[in-house]
Write a protein that holds these residues in place. Structure first.
Motif, PDB file in Angstrom:
ATOM      1  N   GLY A  86      47.191 -15.405  28.115  1.00  0.00           N
ATOM      2  CA  GLY A  86      48.571 -16.291  27.755  1.00  0.00           C
ATOM      3  C   GLY A  86      48.175 -17.205  26.496  1.00  0.00           C
ATOM      4  O   GLY A  86      48.899 -18.093  26.374  1.00  0.00           O
ATOM      5  N   MET A  87      46.512 -17.413  25.565  1.00  0.00           N
ATOM      6  CA  MET A  87      46.153 -19.061  24.841  1.00  0.00           C
ATOM      7  C   MET A  87      45.937 -18.014  24.055  1.00  0.00           C
ATOM      8  O   MET A  87      44.962 -19.038  23.394  1.00  0.00           O
ATOM      9  CB  MET A  87      45.118 -19.658  25.576  1.00  0.00           C
ATOM     10  N   LEU A  88      46.743 -17.064  23.123  1.00  0.00           N
ATOM     11  CA  LEU A  88      45.759 -16.334  22.600  1.00  0.00           C
ATOM     12  C   LEU A  88      45.716 -17.786  20.998  1.00  0.00           C
ATOM     13  O   LEU A  88      45.004 -17.399  19.768  1.00  0.00           O
ATOM     14  CB  LEU A  88      46.432 -15.712  21.005  1.00  0.00           C
ATOM     15  N   GLU A  89      47.321 -18.682  21.041  1.00  0.00           N
ATOM     16  CA  GLU A  89      47.437 -19.537  19.636  1.00  0.00           C
ATOM     17  C   GLU A  89      45.697 -20.306  19.507  1.00  0.00           C
ATOM     18  O   GLU A  89      45.508 -20.884  18.734  1.00  0.00           O
ATOM     19  CB  GLU A  89      48.185 -20.055  20.031  1.00  0.00           C
ATOM     20  N   ARG A  90      45.508 -20.931  20.962  1.00  0.00           N
ATOM     21  CA  ARG A  90      44.595 -21.590  21.219  1.00  0.00           C
ATOM     22  C   ARG A  90      42.847 -21.450  20.755  1.00  0.00           C
ATOM     23  O   ARG A  90      42.475 -21.876  19.763  1.00  0.00           O
ATOM     24  CB  ARG A  90      43.857 -21.869  22.179  1.00  0.00           C
ATOM     25  N   ALA A  91      42.727 -19.970  21.070  1.00  0.00           N
ATOM     26  CA  ALA A  91      41.800 -19.184  19.551  1.00  0.00           C
ATOM     27  C   ALA A  91      41.890 -19.238  18.741  1.00  0.00           C
ATOM     28  O   ALA A  91      40.878 -19.365  17.954  1.00  0.00           O
ATOM     29  CB  ALA A  91      41.339 -17.417  20.269  1.00  0.00           C
ATOM     30  N   LEU A  92      43.569 -18.363  17.804  1.00  0.00           N
ATOM     31  CA  LEU A  92      43.780 -18.636  16.381  1.00  0.00           C
ATOM     32  C   LEU A  92      42.639 -19.917  15.949  1.00  0.00           C
ATOM     33  O   LEU A  92      42.149 -20.405  15.164  1.00  0.00           O
ATOM     34  CB  LEU A  92      44.878 -18.622  15.946  1.00  0.00           C
ATOM     35  N   ASP A  93      43.261 -21.370  16.584  1.00  0.00           N
ATOM     36  CA  ASP A  93      43.151 -21.922  16.683  1.00  0.00           C
ATOM     37  C   ASP A  93      41.418 -22.262  15.904  1.00  0.00           C
ATOM     38  O   ASP A  93      41.152 -22.880  14.634  1.00  0.00           O
ATOM     39  CB  ASP A  93      43.988 -23.555  16.773  1.00  0.00           C
ATOM     40  N   GLN A  94      41.196 -22.413  16.485  1.00  0.00           N
ATOM     41  CA  GLN A  94      39.655 -22.597  17.059  1.00  0.00           C
ATOM     42  C   GLN A  94      38.754 -21.509  15.623  1.00  0.00           C
ATOM     43  O   GLN A  94      37.492 -22.450  15.607  1.00  0.00           O
ATOM     44  CB  GLN A  94      39.129 -22.545  18.792  1.00  0.00           C
ATOM     45  N   TYR A  95      38.895 -20.121  15.849  1.00  0.00           N
ATOM     46  CA  TYR A  95      38.773 -20.027  14.857  1.00  0.00           C
ATOM     47  C   TYR A  95      38.674 -20.624  13.438  1.00  0.00           C
ATOM     48  O   TYR A  95      37.998 -20.137  12.402  1.00  0.00           O
ATOM     49  CB  TYR A  95      38.892 -18.456  14.821  1.00  0.00           C
ATOM     50  N   LYS A  96      39.927 -20.779  13.135  1.00  0.00           N
ATOM     51  CA  LYS A  96      40.214 -21.771  11.515  1.00  0.00           C
ATOM     52  C   LYS A  96      38.778 -22.733  12.014  1.00  0.00           C
ATOM     53  O   LYS A  96      38.883 -22.810  10.454  1.00  0.00           O
ATOM     54  CB  LYS A  96      42.028 -21.735  11.937  1.00  0.00           C
ATOM     55  N   ASN A  97      39.262 -23.500  12.770  1.00  0.00           N
ATOM     56  CA  ASN A  97      38.116 -24.780  12.643  1.00  0.00           C
ATOM     57  C   ASN A  97      37.199 -24.358  13.242  1.00  0.00           C
ATOM     58  O   ASN A  97      36.401 -25.316  11.844  1.00  0.00           O
ATOM     59  CB  ASN A  97      38.403 -25.541  14.298  1.00  0.00           C
ATOM     60  N   SER A  98      36.481 -22.574  13.695  1.00  0.00           N
ATOM     61  CA  SER A  98      35.372 -21.951  12.968  1.00  0.00           C
ATOM     62  C   SER A  98      34.637 -22.595  11.464  1.00  0.00           C
ATOM     63  O   SER A  98      34.077 -22.261  10.563  1.00  0.00           O
ATOM     64  CB  SER A  98      34.718 -21.642  13.986  1.00  0.00           C
ATOM     65  N   ALA A  99      36.078 -21.389  10.885  1.00  0.00           N
ATOM     66  CA  ALA A  99      35.773 -20.675   9.640  1.00  0.00           C
ATOM     67  C   ALA A  99      35.707 -22.299   8.304  1.00  0.00           C
ATOM     68  O   ALA A  99      35.501 -22.003   7.382  1.00  0.00           O
ATOM     69  CB  ALA A  99      36.739 -19.329   9.303  1.00  0.00           C
ATOM     70  N   VAL A 100      36.625 -22.603   9.004  1.00  0.00           N
ATOM     71  CA  VAL A 100      36.882 -23.511   7.416  1.00  0.00           C
ATOM     72  C   VAL A 100      35.180 -24.913   7.728  1.00  0.00           C
ATOM     73  O   VAL A 100      34.816 -24.771   6.290  1.00  0.00           O
ATOM     74  CB  VAL A 100      38.404 -24.954   8.125  1.00  0.00           C
ATOM     75  N   SER A 101      34.983 -24.591   8.596  1.00  0.00           N
ATOM     76  CA  SER A 101      33.964 -25.905   8.542  1.00  0.00           C
ATOM     77  C   SER A 101      32.498 -25.166   7.728  1.00  0.00           C
ATOM     78  O   SER A 101      31.985 -26.053   6.897  1.00  0.00           O
ATOM     79  CB  SER A 101      33.323 -26.017  10.024  1.00  0.00           C
ATOM     80  N   ILE A 102      32.596 -23.562   8.036  1.00  0.00           N
ATOM     81  CA  ILE A 102      31.370 -22.662   7.956  1.00  0.00           C
ATOM     82  C   ILE A 102      32.071 -22.608   6.218  1.00  0.00           C
ATOM     83  O   ILE A 102      30.879 -22.980   4.904  1.00  0.00           O
ATOM     84  CB  ILE A 102      31.221 -21.817   8.413  1.00  0.00           C
ATOM     85  N   CYS A 103      33.180 -22.230   5.630  1.00  0.00           N
ATOM     86  CA  CYS A 103      32.956 -22.341   4.424  1.00  0.00           C
ATOM     87  C   CYS A 103      33.340 -23.677   3.408  1.00  0.00           C
ATOM     88  O   CYS A 103      32.603 -23.697   2.916  1.00  0.00           O
ATOM     89  CB  CYS A 103      34.807 -22.195   3.958  1.00  0.00           C
TER      90      CYS A 103
END
Length: 168
Positions: A86-103
């Protein structure tokens, strides 16, 4: 959570030396504008497009604007696991942060390289905190299905787990 960069390229790069800039005359805070989109194609593919620009100012040595694209692979079933909890939003936010950091890290390195032989010397984009960057997020059909599961599971009260009793 395993996010691997598969491809990264710049579709547009503009670096113009500011002829009115004099290093001793200007000490201005650099303001960077970041816009873009994340596209969760499915539970294992993520695309990111970012537009990065330095606000034009006489106090800046360069006017910089670039547009980049990156493709990532998600190597585990993290999205499904978070959806089931029940926490998909948390995973999407973590992937967003990781992708922005890398890019953004790649963009900082690229701008430093490009400006290294410019008239005002090397310039580094300022540090940003990925959690403060707002990006549009698009979900593919598979991820939309996970979002429905996540929403349903987030609303369903869970009974506490009972400890197994020891029998003699």
């Amino acid at each position: 959570m395993s996010l691997q960069l598969e491809t990264c390229f710049y579709t547009s790069v503009e670096v113009d030396a500011n002829p009115g800039y004099r290093e001793a005359d200007h000490k201005v805070e650099c303001k960077v504008e970041i816009n873009g989109e994340l596209n969760f194609v499915n539970a294992h593919r993520l695309g990111a497009s970012l537009s990065i620009a330095i606000a034009e100012s006489d106090g800046m040595p360069y006017d910089i604007a670039l547009f980049m694209f990156a493709g990532f692979t998600i190597h585990d079933d993290t999205l499904a696991q978070f959806a089931n909890a029940g926490m998909l939003e948390r995973a999407l936010d973590q992937y967003k942060n990781s992708a922005v950091s890398i890019c953004y890290g790649a963009a900082r390195e690229f701008v430093l390289m490009v400006t290294g032989r410019q008239p005002w010397g090397p310039f580094t984009l300022p540090v940003v905190y990925p959690s403060t960057i707002e990006l549009a997020i698009t979900l593919g059909d598979e991820v939309k299905g996970l979002a429905k599961i996540s929403k349903r599971n987030a609303l369903t009260p869970r009974a506490p787990k009972k400890k197994a009793s020891k029998q003699k």
